[in-house]
Design a protein around this motif. Structure first.
Motif, PDB file in Angstrom:
ATOM      1  N   THR A  25       4.490   5.257  16.581  1.00 50.68           N
ATOM      2  CA  THR A  25       4.882   5.421  15.191  1.00 50.68           C
ATOM      3  C   THR A  25       3.845   4.752  14.306  1.00 50.68           C
ATOM      4  O   THR A  25       3.309   3.720  14.666  1.00 50.68           O
ATOM      5  N   VAL A  26       3.570   5.359  13.177  1.00 50.89           N
ATOM      6  CA  VAL A  26       2.769   4.687  12.153  1.00 50.89           C
ATOM      7  C   VAL A  26       3.611   4.619  10.890  1.00 50.89           C
ATOM      8  O   VAL A  26       4.073   5.645  10.396  1.00 50.89           O
ATOM      9  N   ARG A  27       3.830   3.391  10.422  1.00 53.29           N
ATOM     10  CA  ARG A  27       4.612   3.225   9.202  1.00 53.29           C
ATOM     11  C   ARG A  27       3.661   2.886   8.071  1.00 53.29           C
ATOM     12  O   ARG A  27       2.955   1.882   8.118  1.00 53.29           O
ATOM     13  N   ILE A  28       3.643   3.717   7.073  1.00 51.21           N
ATOM     14  CA  ILE A  28       2.662   3.600   5.994  1.00 51.21           C
ATOM     15  C   ILE A  28       3.357   3.195   4.707  1.00 51.21           C
ATOM     16  O   ILE A  28       4.328   3.836   4.296  1.00 51.21           O
ATOM     17  N   ALA A  29       2.860   2.149   4.094  1.00 52.75           N
ATOM     18  CA  ALA A  29       3.336   1.794   2.753  1.00 52.75           C
ATOM     19  C   ALA A  29       2.292   2.286   1.766  1.00 52.75           C
ATOM     20  O   ALA A  29       1.089   2.118   1.986  1.00 52.75           O
ATOM     21  N   THR A  30       2.731   2.880   0.690  1.00 51.26           N
ATOM     22  CA  THR A  30       1.761   3.499  -0.223  1.00 51.26           C
ATOM     23  C   THR A  30       2.357   3.701  -1.610  1.00 51.26           C
ATOM     24  O   THR A  30       3.531   3.432  -1.840  1.00 51.26           O
ATOM     25  N   PHE A  31       1.502   4.171  -2.529  1.00 49.78           N
ATOM     26  CA  PHE A  31       1.955   4.529  -3.869  1.00 49.78           C
ATOM     27  C   PHE A  31       2.232   6.021  -3.920  1.00 49.78           C
ATOM     28  O   PHE A  31       1.712   6.783  -3.102  1.00 49.78           O
ATOM     29  N   LEU A  41      -5.989  -4.113  -0.728  1.00 50.59           N
ATOM     30  CA  LEU A  41      -5.389  -5.430  -0.938  1.00 50.59           C
ATOM     31  C   LEU A  41      -6.391  -6.501  -0.560  1.00 50.59           C
ATOM     32  O   LEU A  41      -6.955  -6.489   0.534  1.00 50.59           O
ATOM     33  N   LEU A  42      -6.605  -7.405  -1.475  1.00 53.15           N
ATOM     34  CA  LEU A  42      -7.500  -8.507  -1.171  1.00 53.15           C
ATOM     35  C   LEU A  42      -6.659  -9.690  -0.741  1.00 53.15           C
ATOM     36  O   LEU A  42      -5.497  -9.803  -1.102  1.00 53.15           O
ATOM     37  N   GLY A  43      -7.263 -10.554   0.003  1.00 54.48           N
ATOM     38  CA  GLY A  43      -6.534 -11.761   0.348  1.00 54.48           C
ATOM     39  C   GLY A  43      -6.691 -12.124   1.802  1.00 54.48           C
ATOM     40  O   GLY A  43      -6.956 -11.275   2.650  1.00 54.48           O
ATOM     41  N   GLU A  44      -6.541 -13.377   2.026  1.00 56.05           N
ATOM     42  CA  GLU A  44      -6.561 -13.971   3.364  1.00 56.05           C
ATOM     43  C   GLU A  44      -5.579 -13.218   4.272  1.00 56.05           C
ATOM     44  O   GLU A  44      -4.462 -12.935   3.867  1.00 56.05           O
ATOM     45  N   GLY A  45      -6.027 -12.886   5.452  1.00 55.49           N
ATOM     46  CA  GLY A  45      -5.092 -12.289   6.404  1.00 55.49           C
ATOM     47  C   GLY A  45      -5.048 -10.781   6.333  1.00 55.49           C
ATOM     48  O   GLY A  45      -4.388 -10.152   7.141  1.00 55.49           O
ATOM     49  N   GLU A  58       7.369   4.372   0.064  1.00 57.90           N
ATOM     50  CA  GLU A  58       6.738   4.437  -1.266  1.00 57.90           C
ATOM     51  C   GLU A  58       7.160   3.258  -2.111  1.00 57.90           C
ATOM     52  O   GLU A  58       8.352   3.000  -2.276  1.00 57.90           O
ATOM     53  N   VAL A  59       6.195   2.538  -2.642  1.00 56.24           N
ATOM     54  CA  VAL A  59       6.534   1.407  -3.510  1.00 56.24           C
ATOM     55  C   VAL A  59       5.748   1.529  -4.804  1.00 56.24           C
ATOM     56  O   VAL A  59       4.864   2.391  -4.945  1.00 56.24           O
ATOM     57  N   ASP A  60       6.048   0.656  -5.767  1.00 53.59           N
ATOM     58  CA  ASP A  60       5.418   0.747  -7.077  1.00 53.59           C
ATOM     59  C   ASP A  60       4.354  -0.319  -7.298  1.00 53.59           C
ATOM     60  O   ASP A  60       3.331  -0.069  -7.916  1.00 53.59           O
ATOM     61  N   GLU A  61       4.629  -1.501  -6.773  1.00 52.01           N
ATOM     62  CA  GLU A  61       3.756  -2.614  -7.116  1.00 52.01           C
ATOM     63  C   GLU A  61       2.948  -3.105  -5.921  1.00 52.01           C
ATOM     64  O   GLU A  61       3.355  -2.965  -4.775  1.00 52.01           O
ATOM     65  N   LEU A  62       1.821  -3.735  -6.231  1.00 50.03           N
ATOM     66  CA  LEU A  62       0.955  -4.265  -5.187  1.00 50.03           C
ATOM     67  C   LEU A  62       1.673  -5.272  -4.303  1.00 50.03           C
ATOM     68  O   LEU A  62       1.535  -5.274  -3.079  1.00 50.03           O
ATOM     69  N   TYR A  63       2.442  -6.151  -4.940  1.00 47.39           N
ATOM     70  CA  TYR A  63       3.069  -7.213  -4.157  1.00 47.39           C
ATOM     71  C   TYR A  63       4.043  -6.639  -3.127  1.00 47.39           C
ATOM     72  O   TYR A  63       4.264  -7.214  -2.064  1.00 47.39           O
ATOM     73  N   GLN A  64       4.591  -5.475  -3.455  1.00 51.91           N
ATOM     74  CA  GLN A  64       5.500  -4.852  -2.504  1.00 51.91           C
ATOM     75  C   GLN A  64       4.750  -4.356  -1.270  1.00 51.91           C
ATOM     76  O   GLN A  64       5.269  -4.368  -0.157  1.00 51.91           O
ATOM     77  N   LEU A  65       3.512  -3.928  -1.495  1.00 50.84           N
ATOM     78  CA  LEU A  65       2.686  -3.506  -0.364  1.00 50.84           C
ATOM     79  C   LEU A  65       2.432  -4.687   0.555  1.00 50.84           C
ATOM     80  O   LEU A  65       2.593  -4.615   1.774  1.00 50.84           O
ATOM     81  N   LYS A  66       2.011  -5.785  -0.073  1.00 49.39           N
ATOM     82  CA  LYS A  66       1.712  -6.981   0.721  1.00 49.39           C
ATOM     83  C   LYS A  66       2.931  -7.415   1.512  1.00 49.39           C
ATOM     84  O   LYS A  66       2.860  -7.765   2.686  1.00 49.39           O
ATOM     85  N   GLN A  67       4.036  -7.376   0.836  1.00 56.65           N
ATOM     86  CA  GLN A  67       5.271  -7.803   1.475  1.00 56.65           C
ATOM     87  C   GLN A  67       5.622  -6.908   2.663  1.00 56.65           C
ATOM     88  O   GLN A  67       5.976  -7.389   3.739  1.00 56.65           O
TER      89      GLN A  67
END
Lengths: 301, 301
Positions: free
Chosen positions: B97-103, B155-159, B131-140
């Motif tokens: 399975t591939v679970r994709i988070a996206t806009f 997404l930028l950031g450590e990890g 499908e999400v709206d905000e960047l932070y939701q992607l990270k989450q």
DNA sequence: CTCAAGTATCAATTTTCTGCATACATGACA
DNA sequence: TGTCATGTATGCAGAAAATTGATACTTGAG
């Protein structure tokens, strides 16, 4: 991947963590340490090469594969419970099986009542009946574990334990032309027609030996396998059948039932393996069986 | 009786002995010694308090309880195999399975092609899209394991680990009354109508900052959540929408699409958790995704 | 920044499993 | 009837694995 590499403790941890939502709570429920749960899941994941739980600040949640595994795991749990409860039922008297090896005459005329009495008290006990012809087959069934108990002529021998139930008296079936005389035969009556006995070892030997005690030349002419065939031959006027009361039933029309000029009977009882562990169901059956003896004394009709 | 006291090795021994007919043969098949099999069955019987096999010269044969247990044991075997094969499928590229988070814009205009390419090669891979709206939701979604990969603004950031796919150019949607002029806007064109941008953090911030570089008083008037609403407002002549090319599609009738007077784009890529173990299915998806970038350069229509 | 709530890891201990050697049981056969 | 062949049971010691307690690591929330 070898499925047998898995351990039930892992399956259990999987289920419990899935329900509890985190390792620590699961550990509490399982009454082990969190460390143990962590190990169990980690090893499971390593062996399967798959991530089963996502962990984080908020505990553990199933991945899609994990989800599928949990479904199977739940079924495994149910099956394990089945196995355990099958054992409990077998051990308990409200369930369990009694396998009886016996002769046709006993199966027809004794067991039905015993089983009825048993089921009055323990309706859930399963009965299976193995009908055989010869004594050695009874012994074999017991020794090889095909039967839990024999109800038949009592088996003698090392390793057997017997309980006496009743004595099955030998009687004579007289042909129609003999007429309705005294129900008690005299020795000379046995010479009036050819003698018929069962071909089965224990019967034929017992009769032969007893006859020789009185007249070493008095022999059985016909040895017949089936009780009903013997009765049929008598009905046709071919001779006198010497057989046990129970085996004689039902007596065909015209055939007379007479007491022998000498006492002869076959001891009927239950035989079990000595030193074997018997289930409560077996003991319950023995109780029911002994209840019968008192109400069904041997009698000539 | 606690079902979890049982061991899978016992279940396995039970099945194998039942099939093989005796302990020794079962030991051979299991590649252990006869002693081990004997131990396994003996402990099983002790724990359950029930005789599972009758043993004798002729090997081992099931008791009635044993028979029932074997039926359950067989199912357990099947389920274990299920679990193992679920893992194998997940690990292998022909499954999983591939679970994709996206806009939304990416889900509509980029993913379908990527998934089609993926399925040309690996039709069995399952796709789920969040499908999400905000960047932070992607990270989450990534961090909490609800998604395997984000396809969106990188997404930028450590990890995090990112793979660049394409640049989604910001363009201007001009209201109908603007007419069909040059597709390239000049700075002064931006003052002719009120400005509209997305209300989502990353877009609105990026646009605001860029505008301020030229004129610190140039402000966006409307911030709208849904891309289609923005386009609708433009169509009603309420202003100029500044949004990315992908988000703008489909462009309503009468609305003009123009290049901005300055370059501005949103880098679109795949983001994964660094240091995490990704399934082959995820890598296959990434391959398919990168195949797209080459064929779909940013362009103004 | 620190706390709280969670998971991971290490090393020591305890438990369980396994195998070897051998005893025991029993049917077959001379 | 005794002996052999074939099968199971068992005691013991070494190997393997599970469990634990202590502690380190991670990360949201305040």
């Amino acid at each position: 991947m070898n499925p047998w590499k898995l351990k039930l403790s892992q399956i259990r941890a999987l289920l419990t963590v899935a329900e509890a939502g985190n390792f620590s709570e699961a550990a509490l429920r399982l009454e082990v340490t969190q460390s143990t749960v962590s190990h169990a899941i980690a090893t499971l994941e390593n062996e399967l090469g798959v991530v089963v739980f996502h962990r984080g600040r908020h505990g553990a949640q199933l991945t899609p594969v994990g989800e599928r595994m949990v479904q199977d795991a739940r079924q495994i749990q149910t099956l394990l419970e089945n196995i355990a409860s099958a054992a409990v039922h077998e051990r308990g008297v409200d369930g369990g099986t009694v396998r009886i090896a016996t002769f046709r005459s006993i199966a027809t005329h004794v067991l039905p009542e015993a089983i009825a009495r048993l089921h009055q008290v323990y309706p859930a006990i399963q009965i299976s009946i193995l009908e055989v012809d010869e004594l050695y087959q009874l012994k074999q069934a017991l020794s090889q574990g095909q039967a839990d108990v024999c109800v038949a002529e009592m088996l003698l021998g090392e390793g057997f334990e017997t309980i006496h139930i009743l004595d099955d008296e030998y009687i004579a079936l007289m042909p129609p032309q003999y007429g309705l005389r005294d129900a008690q035969l005299a020795m000379e009556d046995l010479y009036k027609y050819p003698l018929i006995s069962s071909s089965h070892d224990s019967c034929s030997v017992r009769i032969r030996d007893r006859l020789r005690e009185f007249d070493k030349d008095l022999e059985v002419t016909y040895r017949i396998r089936h009780d009903s065939s013997m009765a049929g031959m008598v009905q046709q006027g071919l001779g006198i059948a010497l057989m046990t009361e129970l085996a004689a039933k039902p007596v065909p029309d015209g055939v007379g039932v007479c007491r022998l000029p000498f006492p002869l009977s076959r001891p009927v009882g239950a035989t079990l393996l000595k030193d074997a562990l018997h289930s409560p169901a077996v003991y319950a059956f023995l109780d029911a069986l002994q209840g019968i003896g008192a109400f069904a004394p041997a009698q000539v009709g």
